[in-house]
Write a protein that holds these residues in place. Structure first.
Motif, mmCIF file in Angstrom:
data_model
loop_
_atom_site.group_PDB
_atom_site.id
_atom_site.type_symbol
_atom_site.label_atom_id
_atom_site.label_comp_id
_atom_site.label_asym_id
_atom_site.label_seq_id
_atom_site.Cartn_x
_atom_site.Cartn_y
_atom_site.Cartn_z
ATOM 1 N N MET A 138 16.750 -11.504 64.756
ATOM 2 C CA MET A 138 17.871 -12.294 65.223
ATOM 3 C C MET A 138 19.059 -11.385 65.545
ATOM 4 S SD MET A 138 19.359 -13.973 61.678
ATOM 5 C CE MET A 138 20.482 -15.000 62.590
ATOM 6 N N ASN A 139 19.860 -11.823 66.493
ATOM 7 C CA ASN A 139 21.046 -11.068 66.881
ATOM 8 C C ASN A 139 22.149 -11.341 65.868
ATOM 9 O OD1 ASN A 139 23.217 -9.869 68.118
ATOM 10 N ND2 ASN A 139 22.768 -10.683 70.154
ATOM 11 N N ALA A 140 22.517 -10.333 65.108
ATOM 12 C CA ALA A 140 23.556 -10.503 64.092
ATOM 13 C C ALA A 140 24.955 -10.388 64.676
ATOM 14 C CB ALA A 140 23.376 -9.461 62.986
ATOM 15 N N LEU A 141 25.054 -9.954 65.926
ATOM 16 C CA LEU A 141 26.347 -9.766 66.597
ATOM 17 C C LEU A 141 27.248 -8.824 65.809
ATOM 18 C CD1 LEU A 141 27.079 -13.434 67.751
ATOM 19 C CD2 LEU A 141 26.021 -11.581 69.045
ATOM 20 N N GLU A 142 26.630 -7.849 65.166
ATOM 21 C CA GLU A 142 27.387 -6.894 64.374
ATOM 22 C C GLU A 142 26.861 -5.493 64.647
ATOM 23 O OE1 GLU A 142 27.722 -7.718 60.229
ATOM 24 O OE2 GLU A 142 27.825 -9.887 60.516
ATOM 25 N N ARG A 143 27.750 -4.531 64.552
ATOM 26 C CA ARG A 143 27.364 -3.126 64.615
ATOM 27 C C ARG A 143 27.661 -2.511 63.252
ATOM 28 N NH1 ARG A 143 24.193 -1.561 68.646
ATOM 29 N NH2 ARG A 143 24.991 0.549 68.416
ATOM 30 N N SER A 144 26.854 -1.557 62.872
ATOM 31 C CA SER A 144 27.066 -0.907 61.586
ATOM 32 C C SER A 144 27.207 0.597 61.788
ATOM 33 C CB SER A 144 25.896 -1.190 60.644
ATOM 34 O OG SER A 144 24.690 -0.673 61.173
ATOM 35 N N THR A 145 27.767 1.256 60.793
ATOM 36 C CA THR A 145 27.868 2.710 60.833
ATOM 37 C C THR A 145 26.466 3.300 60.798
ATOM 38 O OG1 THR A 145 29.966 2.615 59.657
ATOM 39 C CG2 THR A 145 28.808 4.729 59.684
ATOM 40 N N TYR A 250 19.437 -5.537 63.540
ATOM 41 C CA TYR A 250 18.380 -5.243 64.504
ATOM 42 C C TYR A 250 18.927 -4.638 65.802
ATOM 43 C CZ TYR A 250 15.806 -8.296 61.327
ATOM 44 O OH TYR A 250 15.238 -8.867 60.204
ATOM 45 N N GLU A 251 20.201 -4.914 66.115
ATOM 46 C CA GLU A 251 20.780 -4.366 67.341
ATOM 47 C C GLU A 251 20.742 -2.841 67.379
ATOM 48 O OE1 GLU A 251 23.408 -8.096 66.716
ATOM 49 O OE2 GLU A 251 21.937 -6.928 65.612
ATOM 50 N N THR A 252 20.734 -2.200 66.196
ATOM 51 C CA THR A 252 20.766 -0.736 66.171
ATOM 52 C C THR A 252 19.382 -0.115 66.011
ATOM 53 O OG1 THR A 252 21.251 -0.828 63.782
ATOM 54 C CG2 THR A 252 23.126 -0.662 65.285
ATOM 55 N N LEU A 253 18.331 -0.913 66.094
ATOM 56 C CA LEU A 253 16.970 -0.370 66.011
ATOM 57 C C LEU A 253 16.685 0.703 67.068
ATOM 58 C CD1 LEU A 253 14.774 -3.485 65.151
ATOM 59 C CD2 LEU A 253 14.743 -1.308 63.927
ATOM 60 N N PRO A 254 17.160 0.542 68.315
ATOM 61 C CA PRO A 254 16.871 1.589 69.313
ATOM 62 C C PRO A 254 17.316 2.980 68.877
ATOM 63 C CG PRO A 254 17.676 -0.377 70.406
ATOM 64 C CD PRO A 254 17.841 -0.616 68.934
ATOM 65 N N GLU A 255 18.370 3.078 68.087
ATOM 66 C CA GLU A 255 18.839 4.384 67.637
ATOM 67 C C GLU A 255 17.808 5.065 66.740
ATOM 68 O OE1 GLU A 255 22.604 3.624 65.799
ATOM 69 O OE2 GLU A 255 23.406 2.633 67.593
ATOM 70 N N THR A 256 17.131 4.280 65.889
ATOM 71 C CA THR A 256 16.110 4.859 65.023
ATOM 72 C C THR A 256 14.868 5.230 65.822
ATOM 73 O OG1 THR A 256 16.947 3.603 63.137
ATOM 74 C CG2 THR A 256 14.716 4.472 62.954
ATOM 75 N N TYR A 257 14.502 4.409 66.797
ATOM 76 C CA TYR A 257 13.388 4.767 67.674
ATOM 77 C C TYR A 257 13.680 6.090 68.395
ATOM 78 C CZ TYR A 257 10.612 0.467 67.318
ATOM 79 O OH TYR A 257 9.796 -0.550 66.870
ATOM 80 N N GLN A 258 14.907 6.252 68.853
ATOM 81 C CA GLN A 258 15.280 7.491 69.544
ATOM 82 C C GLN A 258 15.214 8.692 68.607
ATOM 83 O OE1 GLN A 258 19.139 6.569 71.142
ATOM 84 N NE2 GLN A 258 18.326 4.996 72.520
ATOM 85 N N ALA A 259 15.605 8.480 67.359
ATOM 86 C CA ALA A 259 15.532 9.571 66.376
ATOM 87 C C ALA A 259 14.083 9.982 66.135
ATOM 88 C CB ALA A 259 16.186 9.133 65.066
ATOM 89 N N THR A 291 22.338 -4.651 55.056
ATOM 90 C CA THR A 291 21.316 -4.403 54.031
ATOM 91 C C THR A 291 19.898 -4.591 54.548
ATOM 92 O OG1 THR A 291 21.266 -6.709 53.228
ATOM 93 C CG2 THR A 291 22.938 -5.235 52.286
ATOM 94 N N TRP A 292 19.744 -5.006 55.805
ATOM 95 C CA TRP A 292 18.408 -5.269 56.334
ATOM 96 C C TRP A 292 17.648 -3.957 56.512
ATOM 97 C CZ3 TRP A 292 19.937 -9.134 60.789
ATOM 98 C CH2 TRP A 292 20.428 -10.313 60.203
ATOM 99 N N GLN A 293 16.357 -3.991 56.184
ATOM 100 C CA GLN A 293 15.509 -2.812 56.317
ATOM 101 C C GLN A 293 14.296 -3.143 57.187
ATOM 102 O OE1 GLN A 293 14.551 -0.731 52.684
ATOM 103 N NE2 GLN A 293 16.507 -1.270 51.736
ATOM 104 N N THR A 294 14.055 -2.286 58.148
ATOM 105 C CA THR A 294 12.929 -2.453 59.065
ATOM 106 C C THR A 294 12.167 -1.135 59.128
ATOM 107 O OG1 THR A 294 14.301 -3.944 60.410
ATOM 108 C CG2 THR A 294 12.258 -3.127 61.393
#
Length: 304
Positions: A138-145, A250-259, A291-294
């Motif tokens: 789901m789109n949390a509409l939030e960005r995290s550090t 989930y919005e920041t998942l692409p950053e981990t894929y890129q890493a 706190t979500w972990q994927t």
């Protein structure tokens, strides 16, 4: 507080109330909103009415208890908030197509009948997944550090699963999973297929404007022989993989894929199959997206 965060906080409270009053009136008092206002907000985020949501979660958890314990049906009905054995039986039969007693008598499919460990893992999976099976990605509409990503090489066993597959636009992942995962979850329960862990999404093909996605639920053994339109059994072969746990919305998942992609290049590895992401954290139990972990898994080969 965003609308999504507010409703997720309410879900966490509701999920802890296994047999207490969860009527719309009780929930509106808990949320400090009018029943009309809460009903509208709840449906907007969850995709179900409060009544349909609580009834589904309680029935799913009760079904798992029937397979994992030998408690009386009436006791299970009471423990999950049903007013009487009769009310529970009618609701259960509508959802699963058989009475609680017949469902228990059939047990888990195949060689898992009487397997206490498989039944316990299945029950734990249902308990944790039922509240949020339509909320993953789901789109949390939030960005995290950004959180530093630790990437480990692991030898993974074969993964058995039920999946649904569809070509979609990149911005349709959440909406598609919200349809796929509940259908797969219900199918597994209706047919007594033992689930073995959290759901996942796998990406066999990436295109310029679209991708092929498989929504899946892992199973204890191959789930062949239970056909249904759009649902099929899948086995992902055992092998080596780069594994990382993404922490945050989930919005920041692409950053981990890129890493992970950068790590594979730096290590001289080669991609050996489609990646997949497993949803370790239940948004319905953990309202804070930070706190979500994927878990992201990318099959690889040894360096040349």
């Amino acid at each position: 507080m965003t609308l999504r965060r507010e409703i997720l906080r309410l879900l966490a409270a509701v999920n802890a109330r296994r047999r207490e009053d969860v009527s719309l009136g009780a929930l509106s008092a808990l949320a400090h909103r009018s029943p009309f206002n809460l009903h509208r907000r709840f449906v907007a985020v969850v995709g179900e009415t409060p009544k349909a949501y609580t009834n589904r979660v309680r029935l799913d958890r009760a079904a798992a208890d029937l397979l994992a314990t030998d408690r009386q049906v009436s006791v299970i009905a009471h423990d999950h908030g049903f007013a009487s054995h009769e009310v529970f039986t009618r609701a259960f039969t509508r959802r699963f197509g058989s009475s609680p007693r017949a469902y228990r008598a059939r047990g888990l499919r195949g060689g898992l009948a009487g397997d206490d460990r498989a039944a316990a893992i299945h029950a734990d999976t249902v308990t944790s997944v039922a509240p949020c099976v339509g909320l993953y990605r789901m789109n949390a509409l939030e960005r995290s550090t950004p959180v530093p990503v630790d990437i480990a090489v692991k030898d993974l066993p074969a993964l058995h699963a039920l999946v649904m597959r569809k070509r979609i636009a990149r911005d349709e992942i959440a909406a598609t999973l919200a349809t796929m995962l509940p259908a797969l979850f219900t199918h597994a329960q209706q047919h007594g297929i033992a689930m073995a862990g959290p759901p996942f999404a796998r990406y066999p093909e990436f295109g310029m404007g679209s991708l092929v996605m498989e929504g899946g639920v892992s199973t204890t053994e191959p789930a062949d022989g239970v056909p249904e339109a759009g649902i099929e059994a899948l086995t992902i072969p055992a092998g080596q993989a780069a594994v990382a746990v993404h922490r945050g919305p989930y919005e920041t998942l692409p950053e981990t894929y890129q890493a992970i992609e950068a790590w594979i290049q730096a290590e001289g590895r080669t991609v050996a199959g489609p990646p997949w992401e497993t949803y370790l954290t239940d948004p319905g139990e953990h309202p804070d997206p930070a706190t979500w972990q994927t878990e992201i898994v990318q099959p690889i080969t040894d360096p040349e």
